[in-house]
Scaffold this active site. Sequence first.
Site, short mmCIF file in Angstrom:
data_model
loop_
_atom_site.label_atom_id
_atom_site.label_comp_id
_atom_site.label_asym_id
_atom_site.label_seq_id
_atom_site.Cartn_x
_atom_site.Cartn_y
_atom_site.Cartn_z
N GLU A 165 0.82 -1.22 0.00
CA GLU A 165 0.00 0.00 0.00
C GLU A 165 0.85 1.26 0.00
O GLU A 165 1.69 1.45 0.89
CB GLU A 165 -0.95 0.00 1.21
CG GLU A 165 -1.88 1.21 1.20
CD GLU A 165 -2.99 1.15 2.24
OE1 GLU A 165 -3.33 0.04 2.70
OE2 GLU A 165 -3.49 2.23 2.60
N LYS A 194 -7.50 -0.07 11.33
CA LYS A 194 -6.92 -0.62 10.11
C LYS A 194 -5.69 0.21 9.72
O LYS A 194 -4.66 -0.32 9.31
CB LYS A 194 -7.96 -0.62 8.98
CG LYS A 194 -7.53 -1.31 7.71
CD LYS A 194 -6.79 -0.41 6.73
CE LYS A 194 -6.43 -1.15 5.44
NZ LYS A 194 -5.66 -0.32 4.50
N ASP A 216 4.25 -13.19 12.54
CA ASP A 216 2.91 -13.63 12.15
C ASP A 216 1.94 -12.44 12.17
O ASP A 216 1.47 -12.03 13.24
CB ASP A 216 2.48 -14.74 13.13
CG ASP A 216 1.15 -15.36 12.78
OD1 ASP A 216 0.37 -14.76 12.02
OD2 ASP A 216 0.88 -16.46 13.28
N HIS A 221 -2.24 10.53 -0.63
CA HIS A 221 -2.41 9.16 -1.09
C HIS A 221 -2.33 9.09 -2.60
O HIS A 221 -1.68 8.24 -3.17
CB HIS A 221 -3.79 8.69 -0.63
CG HIS A 221 -3.90 7.24 -0.41
ND1 HIS A 221 -4.48 6.41 -1.31
CD2 HIS A 221 -3.48 6.46 0.61
CE1 HIS A 221 -4.44 5.17 -0.86
NE2 HIS A 221 -3.83 5.18 0.30
C1 MEV Z 1 -6.04 3.58 4.66
O1 MEV Z 1 -5.38 2.36 4.34
C2 MEV Z 1 -5.98 3.85 6.16
C3 MEV Z 1 -6.84 5.00 6.65
O2 MEV Z 1 -8.18 4.83 6.19
C4 MEV Z 1 -6.77 5.03 8.14
C5 MEV Z 1 -7.74 5.97 8.81
O3 MEV Z 1 -8.78 6.29 8.23
O4 MEV Z 1 -7.44 6.36 9.96
C6 MEV Z 1 -6.38 6.32 6.07
#
Ligand code: MEV
Length: 424
Positions: free
Chosen positions: A84, A263, A279, A377
Amino acid sequence: MHIQSSRISGFHNLSMSERRDKVIEIAGLGREAADHLANTGNLEAGIADSMIENAIGTMNIPLGVATNMIVDEREMLIPMATEESSVVAAVCNAARQCRDSGGFITSMSGSLMIAQVQLIDVPNPEFARLQILENKSDIKEVCDETDPVLLKHGGGFRDIEVRVLEDRHAAPMVITHLIVDTRDAMGANAVNTMAEAVAPMIAQWTGGRTYLRILSNLADRRLARARATWTLDAIGGEAVRDGILAAYNFADVDPYRAATHNKGIMNGVSAVVLATGNDTRAVEAGAHAYAAQTGRYRSLTHWETDRNGNLTGMIEMPMAVGLVGGATKSHPTARISLDIMGIDSAEHLARTFAAVGLAQNFSALKALATTGIQKGHMALHAKNIAVMAGAIGVEVESVAKELVNRGKVRVDIAEEILKSMRRG
Ligand code: MEV
């Protein structure tokens, strides 16, 4: 295309190249695909073949290095394996912005893992619970006998905990937790072996039947912690700080947001866990179960303001990782990653991973609370799109730049740009 049958008798007995040829033939793919899979890069085919069953190749993903990190007053480089874009940059940026306030301070609750032994078919579960507790010294003896190496390194059985679980759908169960110090090992094998060794004794003492014997990934006696301060000057003022706090409050009250927030944390943590051959699924399962421990799924980080108005962040999460055993030892890239980090203990590793998670969360919240996530991004994502459109070499950068200029990062547009660029 649909294949005729997925039943390939004796597949696992074939050599790696025979397996590959078979799959290529069945899937109707050409020589090019076979040659691609035959190139296992810097993971020797023999090692890959011994790591999993039915191996036909390897899957490369980029290994990046996050700079700027200071962890417990030590400068560190952080290897990160991820597909990513923005993940490595996020850690670099967060770490740069807290360097002047000392970077990350970390700690650990210990290196204790839990193995569970499930006992069923006991009519008097509370009675059985006491029977098991009374036999702690026998349990210790049996557990420690299974792993003399662990004992030699100062680890081994530490304690038991026995719980009676009742549910209206099932008869009561008696669950024994073996609490084991696994030191520099992640410890899954060690504690699973102990659970299996102890189970027959538990069945005999209680007259019940032991069933599952397996570690718990909710490693809440192996919590890694990290904290850091970002000054108002470093982050660009009060509005940014308040934006980050508001973003955190959102995650802490809403599981829909908390899932995305956590996430993002795992974007950083899993990348460095994978780079070191640990792991990822064990750490991820532990993280999410821990995030739900209050009964509601919440943020793994906490954000506050200090007495000077600066932004302070902290993270606390299970971190069952090791330095010995598994891919940490057998995968050459994992070993080099550990050398890059200059790691000397599993505890040091786990604490650093927590710092990476906090850094990742800072950058995500800051971007979300200010310019939005897409700007940063997209600049990196544009490169992926350029490659998808067929750009090679120097074309990648030029196509990506043009995509960002146009504010439309799409494959069809990248193809159009590439076509006109090639026409000159
Ligand atoms: C993207 O992989 C992760 C985010 O969505 C985390 C977040 O929203 O805090 C940018």
